[in-house]
Design a protein around this motif. Structure first.
Motif, short mmCIF file in Angstrom:
data_model
loop_
_atom_site.label_atom_id
_atom_site.label_comp_id
_atom_site.label_asym_id
_atom_site.label_seq_id
_atom_site.Cartn_x
_atom_site.Cartn_y
_atom_site.Cartn_z
N ASP A 1 0.78 -1.24 0.00
CA ASP A 1 0.00 0.00 0.00
C ASP A 1 0.82 1.29 0.00
O ASP A 1 0.27 2.38 0.18
N LYS B 1 -0.10 5.72 0.38
CA LYS B 1 0.31 6.39 1.61
C LYS B 1 1.28 7.52 1.33
O LYS B 1 1.37 8.49 2.09
N LYS C 1 -2.43 -6.54 -5.95
CA LYS C 1 -2.81 -5.37 -5.15
C LYS C 1 -1.76 -4.27 -5.30
O LYS C 1 -2.07 -3.09 -5.47
N TYR D 1 -2.51 -0.50 -6.66
CA TYR D 1 -2.24 0.72 -5.90
C TYR D 1 -1.32 1.65 -6.69
O TYR D 1 -1.53 2.85 -6.74
N ASP E 1 -0.66 8.69 8.89
CA ASP E 1 -0.01 8.49 7.60
C ASP E 1 -0.15 9.79 6.82
O ASP E 1 -1.07 10.57 7.10
N SER F 1 -4.32 8.42 3.16
CA SER F 1 -5.06 7.13 3.19
C SER F 1 -5.52 6.73 4.59
O SER F 1 -5.08 7.28 5.60
N GLU F 2 -6.43 5.77 4.63
CA GLU F 2 -7.03 5.29 5.88
C GLU F 2 -6.62 3.84 6.14
O GLU F 2 -7.22 3.14 6.97
N GLN F 3 -5.61 3.38 5.43
CA GLN F 3 -5.21 1.97 5.48
C GLN F 3 -5.03 1.43 6.88
O GLN F 3 -5.60 0.40 7.24
N ASP F 4 -4.21 2.09 7.69
CA ASP F 4 -3.87 1.53 8.99
C ASP F 4 -5.04 1.57 9.97
O ASP F 4 -5.25 0.62 10.72
N LYS G 1 -8.13 1.35 9.23
CA LYS G 1 -9.07 0.30 8.82
C LYS G 1 -8.61 -1.06 9.33
O LYS G 1 -9.40 -1.86 9.83
N ARG G 2 -7.30 -1.31 9.23
CA ARG G 2 -6.77 -2.60 9.72
C ARG G 2 -6.95 -2.69 11.23
O ARG G 2 -7.38 -3.71 11.76
#
Ligand SMILES: Nc1nc2c(ncn2[C@@H]2O[C@H](COP(=O)(O)OP(=O)(O)OP(=O)(O)O)[C@@H](O)[C@H]2O)c(=O)[nH]1
Ligand SMILES: Nc1nc2c(ncn2[C@@H]2O[C@H](COP(=O)(O)OP(=O)(O)OP(=O)(O)O)[C@@H](O)[C@H]2O)c(=O)[nH]1
Ligand SMILES: [Mg+2]
Ligand SMILES: [Mg+2]
Ligand SMILES: [Zn+2]
Ligand SMILES: [Zn+2]
Lengths: 211, 211
Positions: free
Chosen positions: A139, A143, A171, A175, B59, B62-65, B67-68
């Motif tokens: 990802d 980021k 993936k 991205y 970060d 993004s909202e990646q972390d 969300k995890r």
């Protein structure tokens, strides 16, 4: 803003210098430890028979990378950026004055390991290459969009480790394409030399383009 | 300099807030993709039976972390730092207002993946933990001395990959000791759970210290 303006004056100057001397300037960026120096050493070994080469190596502190690169016999100038989190065109301008830069060759610029920059600074380079290690996860493009957007080529490194990781290649490419649909993408391993031929071919193709 | 002064006002405020509520605030820093989020998720799963928990995840974009982390059921607030290359105390101050912070627990703060900071900012945290992946190479402490100096604990991560790398553990520890002789050092793998018991023990020991 005036920092950027001053930077761009030096960047234009650097770009003129490279053009006038038929030099292909390649700027390498990545996270800490993604493999820039290992890739660079292998690259220098492959290009040195046919091309004039010089290197600018940057880190916040220490002489580690210039010492390693010096082992190849190629001229290298170490820059310590100290408080600055990445190179700027003025630092590159001064470094170029201290290097034996021959006509019709390459100058490689290894930046500080860092994907987070408030502003992506132009160094006057011909090409920007982002070395992305698969160990960092899929990802990273979303980021750190600014760094990924500005790359001309993404070298996806350390693929020798793929069997031992939970890395989703599909993936990863999705991205990347979301952020930079136009960048060239090469996959390889600076450690095992996988992908090095394609990488050197790309470099030579870019060098001949500007002639 | 006034940026630092303003930051420290908020940092003191945060520190008071944590002390008053018996909260142990742990600030996680590292390069991009060293394993902070993976380590954090495993940590939250192990602590949640006995402790109140909340997370601030940062970060650039993004909202990646968050969300995890939300998958663990723990309350998490995502911060996007945008132009800023790392969290500051003011951002943490605002995030704390939006989290259900219960007495006698932990707040984990995952910073942007970044080892290069012009100035190491105090967030008001109780402890600073640097997650260092062995895939990055042994010389990171001397390249990024400021970040390594300020760590209370170094979590040397991804040791499951040791058999597949040219990693010199002795060199690694020598470089670390050169820069930070006092930090606690734990070795482990957030992926395989190796070292997780020692890590959680250290956290609980630190939590009981401040009581
Ligand atoms: N397995 C594997 N390891 C690699 C590869 N390329 C580099 N490494 C290792 O990764 C570590 C870091 O490599 P470097 O070449 O120093 O990375 P770098 O990007 O120059 O690091 P900094 O300049 O400090 O940001 C070293 O231990 C290398 O041996 C690769 O393709 N595969
Ligand atoms: N082999 C191995 N992979 C790991 C380990 N810990 C994390 N990873 C992998 O490393 C990649 C990055 O992990 P993250 O936990 O997202 O790292 P991070 O430090 O939070 O990344 P950023 O927040 O983006 O800086 C993911 O593909 C993880 O599966 C480990 O102990 N061993
Ligand atoms: Mg390097
Ligand atoms: Mg993370
Ligand atoms: Zn050639
Ligand atoms: Zn407990």
């Amino acid at each position: 803003q005036s920092l950027v303006a001053e930077n761009n004056r030096y960047a234009d100057d650097n770009r003129q210098f490279f053009k006038k001397n038929d030099i292909t300037a390649v700027h390498l960026v990545s996270s800490p430890g993604s493999g820039k120096t290992t890739l660079l050493m292998s690259t220098l070994n492959r290009l040195q028979a046919d091309h004039a080469l010089a290197v600018i190596a940057a880190d916040q502190d220490s002489e580690q990378d210039s010492k390693r690169i010096a082992q190849t016999g190629i001229s290298v100038k170490q820059i310590n950026t100290g408080q600055y989190c990445h190179l700027n065109a003025k630092m590159v301008h001064h470094a170029l004055k201290q290097l034996p830069v021959a006509e019709d060759g390459f100058v490689f610029i290894e930046d500080v390991g860092n994907l987070v920059v408030p502003e992506v600074f132009d160094l006057g380079e011909s090409y920007r290459v982002l070395v992305w290690s698969i160990t960092e996860g899929e990802d990273k493009p979303i980021k750190y969009p600014a760094m990924f957007e500005k790359a001309d080529l993404i070298f996806l490194n350390k693929i020798d480790l793929l069997p031992h990781l939970n890395f989703n290649s599909e993936k990863c490419l999705n991205y990347l394409r979301e952020i930079n649909p136009k960048a060239a993408v090469l996959t390889g391993s600076a450690a095992t030399q996988e992908g090095m031929c394609e990488w050197v071919n790309w470099l030579e193709k870019m060098a001949s383009k500007s002639k």
